[in-house]
Design a protein around this motif. Structure first.
Motif, mmCIF file in Angstrom:
data_model
loop_
_atom_site.group_PDB
_atom_site.id
_atom_site.type_symbol
_atom_site.label_atom_id
_atom_site.label_comp_id
_atom_site.label_asym_id
_atom_site.label_seq_id
_atom_site.Cartn_x
_atom_site.Cartn_y
_atom_site.Cartn_z
ATOM 1 N N TRP A 16 0.841 -1.187 0.000
ATOM 2 C CA TRP A 16 0.000 0.000 0.000
ATOM 3 C C TRP A 16 0.884 1.247 0.000
ATOM 4 C CZ3 TRP A 16 1.318 2.901 4.150
ATOM 5 C CH2 TRP A 16 1.875 2.244 5.256
ATOM 6 N N ARG A 17 0.294 2.352 -0.397
ATOM 7 C CA ARG A 17 0.997 3.630 -0.316
ATOM 8 C C ARG A 17 -0.016 4.760 -0.173
ATOM 9 N NH1 ARG A 17 1.609 1.681 -5.570
ATOM 10 N NH2 ARG A 17 0.847 3.036 -7.267
ATOM 11 N N ILE A 18 0.424 5.845 0.436
ATOM 12 C CA ILE A 18 -0.413 7.013 0.668
ATOM 13 C C ILE A 18 0.052 8.129 -0.253
ATOM 14 C CG2 ILE A 18 -1.181 8.722 2.365
ATOM 15 C CD1 ILE A 18 -0.686 6.615 4.531
ATOM 16 N N GLU A 19 -0.897 8.725 -0.983
ATOM 17 C CA GLU A 19 -0.568 9.731 -1.973
ATOM 18 C C GLU A 19 -1.389 10.998 -1.733
ATOM 19 O OE1 GLU A 19 -0.168 6.299 -5.490
ATOM 20 O OE2 GLU A 19 -2.015 7.489 -5.239
ATOM 21 N N PRO A 20 -0.797 12.184 -1.929
ATOM 22 C CA PRO A 20 -1.566 13.425 -1.795
ATOM 23 C C PRO A 20 -2.465 13.649 -2.999
ATOM 24 C CG PRO A 20 0.677 13.918 -2.466
ATOM 25 C CD PRO A 20 0.626 12.426 -2.228
ATOM 26 N N VAL A 21 -3.647 14.190 -2.750
ATOM 27 C CA VAL A 21 -4.572 14.560 -3.821
ATOM 28 C C VAL A 21 -5.051 15.981 -3.500
ATOM 29 C CG1 VAL A 21 -6.650 13.975 -5.114
ATOM 30 C CG2 VAL A 21 -5.315 12.158 -4.040
ATOM 31 N N ASP A 23 -4.806 19.692 -1.561
ATOM 32 C CA ASP A 23 -4.457 20.082 -0.193
ATOM 33 C C ASP A 23 -5.516 19.680 0.825
ATOM 34 O OD1 ASP A 23 -6.431 21.822 -0.964
ATOM 35 O OD2 ASP A 23 -5.450 23.630 -0.216
ATOM 36 N N ARG A 24 -6.570 18.974 0.386
ATOM 37 C CA ARG A 24 -7.650 18.591 1.290
ATOM 38 C C ARG A 24 -8.044 17.128 1.161
ATOM 39 N NH1 ARG A 24 -10.556 22.819 3.620
ATOM 40 N NH2 ARG A 24 -9.688 24.860 3.111
ATOM 41 N N CYS A 25 -7.189 16.349 0.506
ATOM 42 C CA CYS A 25 -7.518 14.938 0.302
ATOM 43 C C CYS A 25 -6.235 14.140 0.154
ATOM 44 C CB CYS A 25 -8.389 14.776 -0.941
ATOM 45 S SG CYS A 25 -8.822 13.064 -1.357
ATOM 46 N N LEU A 26 -6.241 12.935 0.700
ATOM 47 C CA LEU A 26 -5.161 11.989 0.441
ATOM 48 C C LEU A 26 -5.786 10.686 -0.041
ATOM 49 C CD1 LEU A 26 -5.090 9.683 2.875
ATOM 50 C CD2 LEU A 26 -3.975 11.509 4.128
ATOM 51 N N GLN A 27 -4.969 9.904 -0.702
ATOM 52 C CA GLN A 27 -5.449 8.659 -1.292
ATOM 53 C C GLN A 27 -4.598 7.494 -0.809
ATOM 54 O OE1 GLN A 27 -6.938 8.153 -5.588
ATOM 55 N NE2 GLN A 27 -4.786 7.642 -5.738
ATOM 56 N N ILE A 28 -5.270 6.439 -0.343
ATOM 57 C CA ILE A 28 -4.583 5.219 0.061
ATOM 58 C C ILE A 28 -4.710 4.230 -1.089
ATOM 59 C CG2 ILE A 28 -4.407 3.419 1.813
ATOM 60 C CD1 ILE A 28 -6.170 5.239 3.614
ATOM 61 N N ARG A 29 -3.607 3.927 -1.727
ATOM 62 C CA ARG A 29 -3.627 2.978 -2.848
ATOM 63 C C ARG A 29 -3.323 1.588 -2.304
ATOM 64 N NH1 ARG A 29 -4.018 3.388 -8.023
ATOM 65 N NH2 ARG A 29 -3.793 5.657 -7.918
ATOM 66 N N LEU A 30 -4.268 0.657 -2.500
ATOM 67 C CA LEU A 30 -4.170 -0.681 -1.920
ATOM 68 C C LEU A 30 -3.931 -1.769 -2.952
ATOM 69 C CD1 LEU A 30 -7.111 -0.069 0.527
ATOM 70 C CD2 LEU A 30 -4.732 -0.386 1.201
ATOM 71 N N GLY A 31 -3.798 -1.393 -4.193
ATOM 72 C CA GLY A 31 -3.522 -2.352 -5.255
ATOM 73 C C GLY A 31 -3.432 -1.624 -6.573
ATOM 74 N N ASP A 32 -2.914 -2.290 -7.578
ATOM 75 C CA ASP A 32 -2.774 -1.693 -8.896
ATOM 76 C C ASP A 32 -3.709 -2.302 -9.923
ATOM 77 O OD1 ASP A 32 -0.693 0.113 -8.166
ATOM 78 O OD2 ASP A 32 0.717 -1.560 -8.176
ATOM 79 N N GLN A 33 -4.382 -3.396 -9.562
ATOM 80 C CA GLN A 33 -5.328 -4.033 -10.462
ATOM 81 C C GLN A 33 -6.617 -4.356 -9.719
ATOM 82 O OE1 GLN A 33 -3.256 -7.458 -12.094
ATOM 83 N NE2 GLN A 33 -2.486 -6.260 -13.818
ATOM 84 N N VAL A 34 -7.734 -4.212 -10.421
ATOM 85 C CA VAL A 34 -9.036 -4.502 -9.818
ATOM 86 C C VAL A 34 -9.184 -6.003 -9.629
ATOM 87 C CG1 VAL A 34 -11.518 -4.250 -10.064
ATOM 88 C CG2 VAL A 34 -9.998 -2.498 -10.990
ATOM 89 N N SER A 35 -9.588 -6.416 -8.429
ATOM 90 C CA SER A 35 -9.842 -7.827 -8.145
ATOM 91 C C SER A 35 -10.746 -7.918 -6.936
ATOM 92 C CB SER A 35 -8.533 -8.576 -7.862
ATOM 93 O OG SER A 35 -7.979 -8.161 -6.625
ATOM 94 N N VAL A 61 -14.001 7.745 1.016
ATOM 95 C CA VAL A 61 -14.658 7.312 -0.213
ATOM 96 C C VAL A 61 -13.898 6.147 -0.854
ATOM 97 C CG1 VAL A 61 -15.505 8.026 -2.472
ATOM 98 C CG2 VAL A 61 -15.428 9.684 -0.585
ATOM 99 N N PRO A 62 -14.504 4.954 -0.916
ATOM 100 C CA PRO A 62 -13.839 3.809 -1.553
ATOM 101 C C PRO A 62 -13.998 3.853 -3.064
ATOM 102 C CG PRO A 62 -15.971 3.149 -0.722
ATOM 103 C CD PRO A 62 -15.802 4.591 -0.327
ATOM 104 N N ALA A 63 -13.008 3.311 -3.768
ATOM 105 C CA ALA A 63 -13.081 3.154 -5.223
ATOM 106 C C ALA A 63 -12.649 1.729 -5.563
ATOM 107 C CB ALA A 63 -12.215 4.200 -5.913
ATOM 108 N N PHE A 64 -12.143 1.494 -6.769
ATOM 109 C CA PHE A 64 -11.766 0.141 -7.177
ATOM 110 C C PHE A 64 -10.561 -0.368 -6.395
ATOM 111 C CE2 PHE A 64 -13.845 1.686 -11.110
ATOM 112 C CZ PHE A 64 -14.837 0.724 -11.198
ATOM 113 N N THR A 65 -9.495 0.426 -6.338
ATOM 114 C CA THR A 65 -8.258 -0.006 -5.691
ATOM 115 C C THR A 65 -7.754 1.005 -4.672
ATOM 116 O OG1 THR A 65 -6.903 1.029 -7.423
ATOM 117 C CG2 THR A 65 -7.547 -1.276 -7.760
ATOM 118 N N THR A 66 -8.518 2.049 -4.421
ATOM 119 C CA THR A 66 -8.068 3.121 -3.545
ATOM 120 C C THR A 66 -9.155 3.545 -2.566
ATOM 121 O OG1 THR A 66 -8.791 4.839 -5.104
ATOM 122 C CG2 THR A 66 -6.526 4.036 -5.326
#
Length: 247
Positions: A16-21, A23-35, A61-66
């Motif tokens: 996993w990795r945490i990315e800035p989006v 100045d009011r949001c960050l994104q937690i990326r939990l995978g690179d492919q939808v599964s 807010v959940p999405a496909f991989t983030t």
């Protein structure tokens, strides 16, 4: 005598990795492919964060991989550094230890769909690209329940998968300016339902008479994350009889 409750099963998180989006949001990326596995991890992290109700966090807010975490920077102590850094550090501590796995609903929902013709104008093209006949496209689309990964694009608009490998087709080369509400479409190993009439570039193979979003209900979405959707073919006459009104 109180009955001891079992300890929750912790979901180990890796890559996993945490990315800035902004100045009011960050994104937690939990995978690179939808599964299905990545989707379950996304739901578990989302559920855990929502339960914390941390000051300054506006939405999760959940999405496909983030998972997107929206926050208000002005509500974080200024003497402890940037809000992004403070929130990232707190989330990082959690992810290192793992989060409780989410107990899936276990629901299998049969979704009626009328395939082909005016309801599914791309059915023939999908069959041609997949080198199978239209009946086989319908059979494969209905054969296995699809896990609802996320809602996206419009309220109540579900995205589910994985599709059978033989139905792996790309988006249309030319998007349509208007796709009818209820259209059942597929692309890139995922199936979706257009809740509202809107532009779209996915391959439309059918249409459901169901309305999937009711703003006056709780929850407003007819389907739930983690539901398993099994599409069931219906005739045009059955479609007309089952057609639900939309506000």
């Amino acid at each position: 005598m109180a009955i001891a409750q079992p300890e929750p099963v912790l979901l180990a998180l890796t890559n996993w990795r945490i990315e800035p989006v902004g100045d009011r949001c960050l994104q937690i990326r939990l995978g690179d492919q939808v599964s299905v596995a990545v989707s379950q991890t996304v739901h578990a992290v989302t559920e855990w964060l929502l339960q914390q109700q941390w000051p300054g966090v506006r939405d999760v807010v959940p999405a496909f991989t983030t998972v997107a975490v929206h926050f208000r920077p002005e509500l974080f102590p200024r003497d402890k550094g940037a809000a992004f850094a403070q929130l990232s550090a707190r989330i990082r501590e959690v992810l290192v230890d793992g989060v409780p796995a989410v107990v899936q609903t276990g629901r299998e929902v049969e979704v009626p769909a009328c395939y082909g013709g005016e309801y599914g104008p791309d059915l023939d093209d999908v069959a041609r690209v997949c080198e199978i006949d239209t009946a086989e496209v319908i059979r494969l689309h209905c054969a296995t329940p699809l896990v609802l990964y996320t809602f996206f694009f419009s309220p109540g608009n579900p995205f589910a998968g994985p599709l059978h490998p033989r139905l792996n087709v790309p988006r249309r080369a030319t998007p349509r300016t208007l796709v009818p509400a209820g259209s059942v479409a597929l692309a890139n190993g995922i199936s979706s339902i257009y809740q509202n009439a809107s532009p779209g570039g996915w391959n439309v193979i059918g249409r459901t008479p169901w309305n999937l979003f009711h703003v006056d209900r709780n929850p407003p979405t007819r389907l739930q994350l983690g539901d398993r959707l099994r599409f069931v073919p219906i005739s045009p006459a059955e479609f007309d009889a089952m057609l639900e009104p939309r506000p």
